[in-house]
Design a protein around this motif. Structure first.
Motif, mmCIF file in Angstrom:
data_model
loop_
_atom_site.group_PDB
_atom_site.id
_atom_site.type_symbol
_atom_site.label_atom_id
_atom_site.label_comp_id
_atom_site.label_asym_id
_atom_site.label_seq_id
_atom_site.Cartn_x
_atom_site.Cartn_y
_atom_site.Cartn_z
ATOM 1 N N HIS A 142 0.850 -1.187 0.000
ATOM 2 C CA HIS A 142 0.000 0.000 0.000
ATOM 3 C C HIS A 142 0.886 1.236 0.000
ATOM 4 O O HIS A 142 2.112 1.128 -0.024
ATOM 5 C CB HIS A 142 -0.974 0.002 1.194
ATOM 6 N N GLY A 143 0.272 2.421 0.013
ATOM 7 C CA GLY A 143 1.061 3.648 -0.092
ATOM 8 C C GLY A 143 1.762 3.712 -1.430
ATOM 9 O O GLY A 143 1.169 3.444 -2.482
ATOM 10 N N VAL A 144 3.049 4.041 -1.408
ATOM 11 C CA VAL A 144 3.823 4.137 -2.644
ATOM 12 C C VAL A 144 4.436 2.790 -3.034
ATOM 13 O O VAL A 144 5.124 2.679 -4.032
ATOM 14 C CB VAL A 144 4.911 5.228 -2.506
ATOM 15 N N LYS A 145 4.181 1.757 -2.239
ATOM 16 C CA LYS A 145 4.705 0.401 -2.471
ATOM 17 C C LYS A 145 6.241 0.395 -2.511
ATOM 18 O O LYS A 145 6.854 -0.027 -3.506
ATOM 19 C CB LYS A 145 4.115 -0.196 -3.743
ATOM 20 N N ASN A 221 3.453 4.648 -9.298
ATOM 21 C CA ASN A 221 3.370 4.569 -7.839
ATOM 22 C C ASN A 221 3.554 5.943 -7.214
ATOM 23 O O ASN A 221 2.926 6.269 -6.199
ATOM 24 C CB ASN A 221 4.421 3.604 -7.296
ATOM 25 N N ILE A 222 4.417 6.752 -7.824
ATOM 26 C CA ILE A 222 4.645 8.110 -7.322
ATOM 27 C C ILE A 222 3.394 8.964 -7.531
ATOM 28 O O ILE A 222 3.005 9.742 -6.648
ATOM 29 C CB ILE A 222 5.877 8.718 -8.003
ATOM 30 N N ILE A 223 2.746 8.821 -8.676
ATOM 31 C CA ILE A 223 1.501 9.557 -8.919
ATOM 32 C C ILE A 223 0.430 9.142 -7.914
ATOM 33 O O ILE A 223 -0.296 9.986 -7.360
ATOM 34 C CB ILE A 223 1.015 9.329 -10.357
ATOM 35 N N ILE A 263 12.504 12.769 2.308
ATOM 36 C CA ILE A 263 12.481 11.436 1.707
ATOM 37 C C ILE A 263 12.322 11.602 0.203
ATOM 38 O O ILE A 263 11.475 12.363 -0.267
ATOM 39 C CB ILE A 263 11.312 10.592 2.263
ATOM 40 N N GLU A 264 13.155 10.887 -0.557
ATOM 41 C CA GLU A 264 12.973 10.839 -2.002
ATOM 42 C C GLU A 264 12.328 9.506 -2.366
ATOM 43 O O GLU A 264 12.732 8.447 -1.873
ATOM 44 C CB GLU A 264 14.303 10.965 -2.742
ATOM 45 N N ILE A 265 11.327 9.566 -3.225
ATOM 46 C CA ILE A 265 10.750 8.374 -3.831
ATOM 47 C C ILE A 265 11.272 8.330 -5.262
ATOM 48 O O ILE A 265 11.190 9.323 -5.995
ATOM 49 C CB ILE A 265 9.214 8.410 -3.792
ATOM 50 N N TYR A 266 11.746 7.163 -5.717
ATOM 51 C CA TYR A 266 12.764 7.122 -6.760
ATOM 52 C C TYR A 266 12.619 5.853 -7.584
ATOM 53 O O TYR A 266 12.371 4.770 -7.040
ATOM 54 C CB TYR A 266 14.088 7.139 -5.993
ATOM 55 N N CYS A 267 12.761 5.955 -8.910
ATOM 56 C CA CYS A 267 12.844 4.760 -9.749
ATOM 57 C C CYS A 267 13.519 5.125 -11.061
ATOM 58 O O CYS A 267 13.732 6.301 -11.373
ATOM 59 C CB CYS A 267 11.461 4.152 -10.000
ATOM 60 N N SER A 268 13.890 4.100 -11.821
ATOM 61 C CA SER A 268 14.311 4.249 -13.221
ATOM 62 C C SER A 268 15.744 4.714 -13.432
ATOM 63 O O SER A 268 16.064 5.248 -14.497
ATOM 64 C CB SER A 268 13.373 5.201 -13.990
#
Length: 326
Positions: A142-145, A221-223, A263-268
């Motif tokens: 849940h949340g941003v996973k 997930n960020i959206i 906190i940074e949420i991050y991918c790619s």
């Protein structure tokens, strides 16, 4: 100053970053943020501590929340290759004149506490309790996973000094920002685990922790997190993004917890496994350096950071300035 050649045979073997210990003033408010909103999993808690892990992590924790009178960062921690590397690390830091101490930490084996070239508290360990895998327990997502902790970014009063010190213990530079006029480093990204960074350094009042980052499956997930935060009382905690960095190529979002820890949420981003991989240079004035697309970073992103426990930060003497949103 040019970046140093990679040190492929450091005095001890760091595998990766491991966890951060945050001092927080309201444990319930922090729990609501990290657990109910972001989606980290509680592995243990009492009236003074909460231990958290992300969905792909087998170690007991990657975040520890400790109730404290004022918000701070207690330590940044790294995992070593085996038990013998702990003794090598102890002897190396002691020979360099750093304070060294064996400390007791819940759910960990022997743990070495010391500090880096700026006095920033860092800890090393080999053994942490293993937990059952939960990455296929989709009912827990849940949340941003969040899948795993990815990196730390720290303010440093002298980035060249930071790169030189961390190169000595085996961190390799993947990308860096150089000020054209002075030839000095404005920022640098260094790694052990084969990603773009385990720890990065940004010029500024330091040492302070700029942010801790978590890897998520997709930009969507960020959206989803933005929709959740904007309708559950956290819209003011959204600081920067979403967007894509030039450096690292990562899709990002920066948010603040109830105490202001970023906190940074991050991918790619991309792999950097080859030991002879050439670092990528960026000029400080390149507008796509910090933001390939999206709004430029606000002033708070360059000025606000979390202080380390009992460490007085020092101002940088570097006069160059990055691009800041109006």
């Amino acid at each position: 100053m040019p970046i140093p050649a990679p040190n492929l045979y450091p005095p001890f073997n760091i595998i990766r970053l491991s966890h951060v210990v945050f001092g927080v003033t309201d444990l319930a408010a922090s729990r609501a943020f990290y657990v109910d909103t972001l989606g980290l999993q509680v592995t243990d808690e009492d009236d003074r501590h909460i231990f958290l892990r992300a969905m792909e992590e087998r170690g007991h924790h990657s975040v520890v929340l400790v109730k404290t009178p004022e918000a701070n960062v207690r330590s940044l921690a790294f995992k070593l290759f085996d038990e013998g590397e702990l003794d090598k690390a102890h002897d190396w830091f002691e020979a360099e004149g750093h304070s060294v101490e064996w400390v007791e930490r819940p759910y960990q084996g022997r743990t070495l506490r010391t500090h880096d070239c700026f006095g920033m508290p860092i800890e090393f360990y080999f053994r942490m309790d293993r937990l059952e895998p939960i990455h296929q327990k989709y009912a827990l997502y849940h949340g941003v996973k969040p899948l795993r902790i990815d990196h730390f970014n720290c303010f440093a009063s002298d980035v060249d000094k930071a790169v030189e010190f961390y190169n000595r213990i085996g961190f390799r530079v993947t990308e860096y920002t150089e000020d054209e006029e002075s030839g000095r480093l404005w920022a640098a990204w260094t790694h052990r685990k084969g990603g773009v960074h385990d720890i990065a350094f940004t010029n500024g009042l330091g040492p302070r922790l700029h942010h801790t980052a978590f890897w998520v499956p997709t930009p969507l997930n960020i959206i989803d997190l933005l929709d959740l935060m904007s309708t559950t009382g956290y819209v003011a905690n959204i600081e920067r993004g979403p967007g894509r960095h030039g450096i690292s190529n990562a899709f990002f979002l920066y948010i603040l917890d109830p105490d202001g820890h970023r906190i940074e949420i991050y991918c790619s981003d991309y792999q950097t496994v080859d030991p002879d991989l050439e670092a990528i240079r960026w000029d400080l004035k390149d507008p796509q350096r910090q933001t390939l697309w999206g709004a430029p970073a606000p002033r708070s992103w360059f000025e606000h950071g979390s202080r380390f426990q009992d460490v007085e930060p020092v101002a940088s003497d570097m006069k160059a300035t990055p691009i800041i949103a109006p």
